[in-house]
Design a protein around this motif. Sequence first.
Motif, PDB file in Angstrom:
ATOM      1  N   GLU A  23       0.876  -1.174   0.000  1.00 20.14           N
ATOM      2  CA  GLU A  23       0.000   0.000   0.000  1.00 20.14           C
ATOM      3  C   GLU A  23       0.911   1.221   0.000  1.00 20.14           C
ATOM      4  O   GLU A  23       1.430   1.600   1.039  1.00 20.14           O
ATOM      5  CB  GLU A  23      -0.898   0.012   1.234  1.00 20.14           C
ATOM      6  CG  GLU A  23      -1.850  -1.168   1.303  1.00 20.14           C
ATOM      7  CD  GLU A  23      -2.724  -1.101   2.528  1.00 20.14           C
ATOM      8  OE1 GLU A  23      -3.548  -0.166   2.625  1.00 20.14           O
ATOM      9  OE2 GLU A  23      -2.574  -1.979   3.398  1.00 20.14           O
ATOM     10  N   LEU A  76      -8.452  -3.504  -0.906  1.00 26.63           N
ATOM     11  CA  LEU A  76      -7.486  -2.418  -0.748  1.00 26.63           C
ATOM     12  C   LEU A  76      -7.932  -1.180  -1.522  1.00 26.63           C
ATOM     13  O   LEU A  76      -7.859  -0.057  -1.022  1.00 26.63           O
ATOM     14  CB  LEU A  76      -6.098  -2.849  -1.240  1.00 26.63           C
ATOM     15  CG  LEU A  76      -5.337  -3.852  -0.393  1.00 26.63           C
ATOM     16  CD1 LEU A  76      -4.057  -4.285  -1.113  1.00 26.63           C
ATOM     17  CD2 LEU A  76      -4.999  -3.279   0.972  1.00 26.63           C
ATOM     18  N   ASP A  93     -10.859   0.488   0.220  1.00 24.15           N
ATOM     19  CA  ASP A  93     -10.428   1.177   1.438  1.00 24.15           C
ATOM     20  C   ASP A  93      -9.698   2.475   1.127  1.00 24.15           C
ATOM     21  O   ASP A  93      -9.678   3.389   1.940  1.00 24.15           O
ATOM     22  CB  ASP A  93      -9.521   0.275   2.278  1.00 24.15           C
ATOM     23  CG  ASP A  93     -10.276  -0.877   2.913  1.00 24.15           C
ATOM     24  OD1 ASP A  93     -11.524  -0.850   2.944  1.00 24.15           O
ATOM     25  OD2 ASP A  93      -9.603  -1.826   3.368  1.00 24.15           O
ATOM     26  N   ARG A  94      -9.075   2.541  -0.038  1.00 23.71           N
ATOM     27  CA  ARG A  94      -8.267   3.710  -0.395  1.00 23.71           C
ATOM     28  C   ARG A  94      -8.931   4.582  -1.456  1.00 23.71           C
ATOM     29  O   ARG A  94      -8.268   5.383  -2.107  1.00 23.71           O
ATOM     30  CB  ARG A  94      -6.905   3.248  -0.914  1.00 23.71           C
ATOM     31  CG  ARG A  94      -6.076   2.456   0.067  1.00 23.71           C
ATOM     32  CD  ARG A  94      -5.095   3.297   0.852  1.00 23.71           C
ATOM     33  NE  ARG A  94      -4.283   4.160   0.045  1.00 23.71           N
ATOM     34  CZ  ARG A  94      -3.112   3.842  -0.495  1.00 23.71           C
ATOM     35  NH1 ARG A  94      -2.606   2.651  -0.318  1.00 23.71           N
ATOM     36  NH2 ARG A  94      -2.442   4.717  -1.209  1.00 23.71           N
ATOM     37  N   GLU A 114     -10.672   7.194  -1.356  1.00 19.95           N
ATOM     38  CA  GLU A 114     -10.542   8.629  -1.117  1.00 19.95           C
ATOM     39  C   GLU A 114      -9.102   9.108  -1.243  1.00 19.95           C
ATOM     40  O   GLU A 114      -8.850  10.258  -1.566  1.00 19.95           O
ATOM     41  CB  GLU A 114     -11.064   8.963   0.285  1.00 19.95           C
ATOM     42  CG  GLU A 114     -12.480   8.512   0.518  1.00 19.95           C
ATOM     43  CD  GLU A 114     -13.477   9.566   0.089  1.00 19.95           C
ATOM     44  OE1 GLU A 114     -13.138  10.747   0.145  1.00 19.95           O
ATOM     45  OE2 GLU A 114     -14.596   9.182  -0.299  1.00 19.95           O
ATOM     46  N   THR A 115      -8.150   8.252  -0.956  1.00 17.83           N
ATOM     47  CA  THR A 115      -6.736   8.635  -0.996  1.00 17.83           C
ATOM     48  C   THR A 115      -5.975   7.661  -1.869  1.00 17.83           C
ATOM     49  O   THR A 115      -5.983   6.465  -1.638  1.00 17.83           O
ATOM     50  CB  THR A 115      -6.116   8.611   0.419  1.00 17.83           C
ATOM     51  OG1 THR A 115      -6.188   7.282   0.925  1.00 17.83           O
ATOM     52  CG2 THR A 115      -6.813   9.565   1.356  1.00 17.83           C
ATOM     53  N   SER A 116      -5.298   8.182  -2.858  1.00 20.91           N
ATOM     54  CA  SER A 116      -4.519   7.297  -3.731  1.00 20.91           C
ATOM     55  C   SER A 116      -3.044   7.649  -3.596  1.00 20.91           C
ATOM     56  O   SER A 116      -2.488   8.393  -4.388  1.00 20.91           O
ATOM     57  CB  SER A 116      -4.977   7.415  -5.187  1.00 20.91           C
ATOM     58  OG  SER A 116      -4.902   8.764  -5.594  1.00 20.91           O
ATOM     59  N   ASP A 117      -2.436   7.164  -2.544  1.00 18.71           N
ATOM     60  CA  ASP A 117      -1.031   7.452  -2.251  1.00 18.71           C
ATOM     61  C   ASP A 117      -0.135   6.332  -2.751  1.00 18.71           C
ATOM     62  O   ASP A 117       0.426   5.580  -1.972  1.00 18.71           O
ATOM     63  CB  ASP A 117      -0.820   7.638  -0.748  1.00 18.71           C
ATOM     64  CG  ASP A 117      -1.598   8.808  -0.201  1.00 18.71           C
ATOM     65  OD1 ASP A 117      -1.992   9.665  -1.007  1.00 18.71           O
ATOM     66  OD2 ASP A 117      -1.808   8.861   1.009  1.00 18.71           O
ATOM     67  N   LEU A 166      -1.087  -0.041  -5.177  1.00 19.60           N
ATOM     68  CA  LEU A 166      -1.629  -1.080  -4.305  1.00 19.60           C
ATOM     69  C   LEU A 166      -1.344  -2.395  -5.002  1.00 19.60           C
ATOM     70  O   LEU A 166      -1.531  -2.515  -6.218  1.00 19.60           O
ATOM     71  CB  LEU A 166      -3.139  -0.908  -4.134  1.00 19.60           C
ATOM     72  CG  LEU A 166      -3.613   0.415  -3.565  1.00 19.60           C
ATOM     73  CD1 LEU A 166      -5.129   0.507  -3.648  1.00 19.60           C
ATOM     74  CD2 LEU A 166      -3.159   0.571  -2.138  1.00 19.60           C
TER      75      LEU A 166
END
Length: 92
Positions: A10, A40, A43-44, A46-49, A52
Amino acid sequence: MPRYFFETLEGRRVGRDVEGLELPDDVAAKRTAWASLSDLVADRAETSDGPLAVKVTDAEGRLVYEVAATGGLNVSAELPSFQQRDASARRH
């Protein structure tokens, strides 16, 4: 039944699976990898940092399957995200 291990990536965080799962075969392990990646991504949402990914290995540590998603939800079963991380770790 064979035991499979699911390592997750992640962004820069790696999740190691020390227990594994007993599954009937490689196909079931691939399906589980896709389901894990889907979780995954959800869960992410909203945020794609970063990327994955889920890497599946067997009890002997051999790579069975790898699936990944990057920004914009580009999905591939052949992205080198773990290999890039491993190479980067060796350089430092």
